[in-house]
Design a protein around this motif. Structure first.
Motif, PDB file in Angstrom:
ATOM      1  N   ILE A 237     -10.354  17.299  -1.227  1.00 29.36           N
ATOM      2  CA  ILE A 237     -10.068  16.127  -1.045  1.00 29.36           C
ATOM      3  C   ILE A 237     -10.420  15.172  -0.842  1.00 29.36           C
ATOM      4  O   ILE A 237     -10.724  14.762   0.467  1.00 29.36           O
ATOM      5  CB  ILE A 237      -8.254  16.980  -0.655  1.00 29.36           C
ATOM      6  N   ASN A 238     -10.241  14.225  -1.412  1.00 31.43           N
ATOM      7  CA  ASN A 238     -10.791  12.867  -1.135  1.00 31.43           C
ATOM      8  C   ASN A 238      -9.002  11.639  -1.156  1.00 31.43           C
ATOM      9  O   ASN A 238      -8.980  12.041  -2.316  1.00 31.43           O
ATOM     10  CB  ASN A 238     -12.110  12.351  -1.967  1.00 31.43           C
ATOM     11  N   ARG A 239      -9.461  11.414   0.216  1.00 29.00           N
ATOM     12  CA  ARG A 239      -8.603  10.060  -0.287  1.00 29.00           C
ATOM     13  C   ARG A 239      -8.889   8.562   0.251  1.00 29.00           C
ATOM     14  O   ARG A 239      -9.825   8.702   0.648  1.00 29.00           O
ATOM     15  CB  ARG A 239      -7.449  10.365   1.082  1.00 29.00           C
ATOM     16  N   VAL A 240      -8.263   8.129  -0.549  1.00 28.89           N
ATOM     17  CA  VAL A 240      -8.580   6.212  -0.340  1.00 28.89           C
ATOM     18  C   VAL A 240      -7.434   5.487  -0.176  1.00 28.89           C
ATOM     19  O   VAL A 240      -6.302   5.681  -0.476  1.00 28.89           O
ATOM     20  CB  VAL A 240      -8.701   5.758  -1.699  1.00 28.89           C
ATOM     21  N   THR A 241      -7.352   4.977   1.099  1.00 29.53           N
ATOM     22  CA  THR A 241      -6.794   4.605   2.115  1.00 29.53           C
ATOM     23  C   THR A 241      -6.102   3.117   1.567  1.00 29.53           C
ATOM     24  O   THR A 241      -6.971   2.167   1.913  1.00 29.53           O
ATOM     25  CB  THR A 241      -6.189   4.698   3.144  1.00 29.53           C
ATOM     26  N   TYR A 242      -4.887   2.750   1.597  1.00 31.21           N
ATOM     27  CA  TYR A 242      -4.399   1.822   1.401  1.00 31.21           C
ATOM     28  C   TYR A 242      -4.839   1.005   2.833  1.00 31.21           C
ATOM     29  O   TYR A 242      -2.817   0.728   2.983  1.00 31.21           O
ATOM     30  CB  TYR A 242      -3.787   1.418   0.569  1.00 31.21           C
ATOM     31  N   LEU A 243      -4.986  -0.547   3.709  1.00 33.55           N
ATOM     32  CA  LEU A 243      -5.239  -1.217   3.961  1.00 33.55           C
ATOM     33  C   LEU A 243      -3.888  -2.233   4.461  1.00 33.55           C
ATOM     34  O   LEU A 243      -3.758  -2.407   5.511  1.00 33.55           O
ATOM     35  CB  LEU A 243      -5.846  -1.118   5.302  1.00 33.55           C
ATOM     36  N   ASP A 244      -3.703  -2.370   3.413  1.00 34.26           N
ATOM     37  CA  ASP A 244      -3.142  -3.901   2.939  1.00 34.26           C
ATOM     38  C   ASP A 244      -1.848  -3.296   2.689  1.00 34.26           C
ATOM     39  O   ASP A 244      -0.937  -4.369   3.576  1.00 34.26           O
ATOM     40  CB  ASP A 244      -3.330  -4.549   1.977  1.00 34.26           C
ATOM     41  N   THR A 245      -1.406  -2.181   2.785  1.00 34.71           N
ATOM     42  CA  THR A 245      -0.110  -1.785   2.274  1.00 34.71           C
ATOM     43  C   THR A 245       0.558  -0.653   3.818  1.00 34.71           C
ATOM     44  O   THR A 245       1.133  -1.641   4.101  1.00 34.71           O
ATOM     45  CB  THR A 245      -0.125  -0.508   1.208  1.00 34.71           C
ATOM     46  N   LEU A 246      -0.815  -0.846   4.595  1.00 34.28           N
ATOM     47  CA  LEU A 246      -0.354  -0.174   5.371  1.00 34.28           C
ATOM     48  C   LEU A 246       0.281  -1.557   6.421  1.00 34.28           C
ATOM     49  O   LEU A 246       0.842  -1.442   7.548  1.00 34.28           O
ATOM     50  CB  LEU A 246      -1.304   0.615   6.013  1.00 34.28           C
ATOM     51  N   SER A 247      -1.101  -2.134   6.185  1.00 31.87           N
ATOM     52  CA  SER A 247      -0.379  -3.355   7.202  1.00 31.87           C
ATOM     53  C   SER A 247       0.864  -4.030   6.913  1.00 31.87           C
ATOM     54  O   SER A 247       1.592  -5.265   7.812  1.00 31.87           O
ATOM     55  CB  SER A 247      -1.926  -4.092   7.650  1.00 31.87           C
ATOM     56  N   ALA A 248       1.481  -4.375   5.986  1.00 28.01           N
ATOM     57  CA  ALA A 248       2.200  -5.421   5.204  1.00 28.01           C
ATOM     58  C   ALA A 248       3.956  -4.412   6.076  1.00 28.01           C
ATOM     59  O   ALA A 248       4.402  -4.759   5.684  1.00 28.01           O
ATOM     60  CB  ALA A 248       2.134  -5.343   4.015  1.00 28.01           C
ATOM     61  N   ARG A 249       3.233  -3.192   5.813  1.00 23.45           N
ATOM     62  CA  ARG A 249       4.376  -1.875   6.125  1.00 23.45           C
ATOM     63  C   ARG A 249       5.205  -2.186   7.345  1.00 23.45           C
ATOM     64  O   ARG A 249       6.274  -2.433   7.529  1.00 23.45           O
ATOM     65  CB  ARG A 249       4.672  -1.304   5.579  1.00 23.45           C
ATOM     66  N   PHE A 250       3.921  -2.192   8.555  1.00 18.69           N
ATOM     67  CA  PHE A 250       4.279  -2.244   9.879  1.00 18.69           C
ATOM     68  C   PHE A 250       3.778  -2.834  11.040  1.00 18.69           C
ATOM     69  O   PHE A 250       4.041  -3.825  11.689  1.00 18.69           O
ATOM     70  CB  PHE A 250       3.262  -0.715  10.627  1.00 18.69           C
TER      71      PHE A 250
END
Length: 456
Positions: A237-250
């Motif tokens: 399993i390879n995952r791509v992380t959405y850093l923009d969504t993480l920053s906008a949420r927290f």
């Protein structure tokens, strides 16, 4: 059925109708232009509250049921009298408009020859149908929440629900062209392993049965461990992380940062076997993370209580004041200076700031000077003095006896108010060397990690 002789609305062609008191409905008391109540209501909703013929404003109580009765003593003619006498004696401003119905109809046609009243009636009917549809839709919407579970209703009421539903990461499927050959190799190994065990079990060694049995048990155990190791490799399993969504949420503007604090533990024992420059690059890459500085803490565990590790970390904390703002300003990757400056790539790619080249050269020069100072410390530490190491204030180093010394904790960055060259706060950097006493089991690296957890 339309009654014979009843006045006809010049807009929709229907009978004008009567008032609640039985009298004929009159829209305009100035010219008695025949219009039914429905057409007058439509004109009023459209914002046109004047007569189509004489442009006189309608009575504001015209559509009120209680005000439909004709005021006493009024000398205004009724529509019936007006229609019975199509040619009044006084020829005033409105005389030409009441000559005949054909004249009015011709005036109510548009440029293409279509009657205007038909277009208005169709538009009025369409609006009524749309209104009925909206009412039915609102009724369904009001009834819908009763069928939705209570937990879901509570979730829908929470602010930023759409943002909370966005995923922070996504699984990226791997190509079958890469997985199929690897899976084929796994199956081939399983077949060979099965044939091997079939041979080993069907051909025991009678002269050394105990040794044979022990070897077979060990081989089966190793084979079982290998099979367990193939499960995650069968479907990686390879995952791509959405850093923009993480920053906008927290990290919402005007609100406290809700990202979780992160503590990094860096362990070292012997600086002569583990070069201090490698440890320093690890620490610098942690301090330059793209993460809120108040949420990052780096603990360096020196289980060998070496003064060389302590002094090299002090030099690293000074160099971090320059390196950390440089990384964050230009988004440097990788963040370890040794690996960044050794890359054989075009470092000007995606760097459009005109000051980047000048600052990069200055930073590389500072890093080379920093390396010289650290290497000089390593050279001096090759030979330990007979009386042990001495600190700058003249006191002996507490860790001269690596098996018997008190615990040492030194905060280099963070709580001491240290800031970088731009005046910004830096993450916390703490040096830790746990207490050691003779005759006590310290459990090596596991004990050092436990000491870090208790100090934190």
């Amino acid at each position: 059925m339309m009654e014979p002789g009843a006045p006809v609305c010049n807009t929709c062609g229907e009978a004008v109708g009567l008032k609640p008191n039985g009298e004929l409905f009159v829209a305009c008391h100035d010219c008695n232009f025949p219009m039914c109540r429905s057409c007058v209501e439509y004109e009023a909703k459209e914002g046109r509250k004047v007569c189509l013929r004489c442009s006189s404003p309608y009575d504001e109580h015209l559509l009120d049921d209680d005000a439909d009765q004709k005021p006493p003593g009024s000398s205004q003619p009724t529509m019936a009298a007006h229609l019975s006498d199509p040619q009044p004696k006084d020829v005033g401003i409105h005389a030409r408009h009441v000559s005949t119905v054909s004249t009015i109809d011709s005036e109510m046609n548009d440029e293409s020859g279509n009657p205007i009243w038909k277009n208005r009636v169709e538009s009025w009917k369409d609006k009524k149908n749309n209104k009925k549809k909206k009412v039915a839709k609102n009724n369904k919407t009001e009834q819908a929440p009763a069928e939705i579970p209570h937990e879901q209703q509570m979730e829908d009421k929470q602010p930023g629900d759409a943002l909370m539903q966005q995923p922070l990461s996504e699984i990226v499927p791997m190509s079958r062209n890469k997985l199929t050959p690897y899976r084929a190799v796994i199956i081939m190994r399983l077949v060979i392993l099965g044939l091997f065990f079939h041979y080993r079990i069907m051909n025991p060694v009678d002269s050394a049965f105990g040794l044979w049995l022990t070897s077979v048990i060990c081989e089966i155990w190793f084979a079982f461990s290998w099979v367990l190791d193939q499960f995650p490799k069968w479907s990686p399993i390879n995952r791509v992380t959405y850093l923009d969504t993480l920053s906008a949420r927290f990290e919402r503007p005007g609100e406290p940062c809700e990202l979780a604090p992160v503590d990094f533990f860096v362990s070292t024992v012997d600086p002569l076997k583990e070069p201090p420059l490698i440890t320093a690059n690890t620490v610098l890459s942690i301090l330059a993370l793209d993460y809120p500085v108040e949420k990052v803490s780096c603990y360096v565990s020196d289980d060998g209580a070496a003064m060389l590790s302590f002094e090299s970390l002090a030099e690293t904390s000074e160099f971090a004041r320059k390196w950390v703002p440089f990384c964050k300003k230009y988004e440097i990757e990788p963040r370890a200076p040794e690996f960044y400056f050794s890359q054989k790539i075009d470092y000007l790619k995606d760097k459009v700031q005109p000051s980047f080249v000048k600052e990069r050269r200055a930073m590389k020069r500072d890093y080379e000077e920093y390396k010289i100072r650290v290497n000089a410390m390593v050279a001096r530490a090759q030979k330990t003095p007979e009386e042990g190491w001495t600190m700058q204030d003249g006191t002996p180093w507490p860790g001269n006896n690596t098996r018997d010394h008190p615990g040492m904790v030194q905060v280099f960055l963070g709580n001491t108010g240290a800031r970088d060259m731009d005046g910004n706060e830096l993450p916390r950097l703490i040096y830790v060397s746990r207490e050691k006493r003779p005759g006590y089991q310290h459990h090596k690296k596991a004990g050092a990690e436990n000491a870090l957890v208790s100090i934190k």
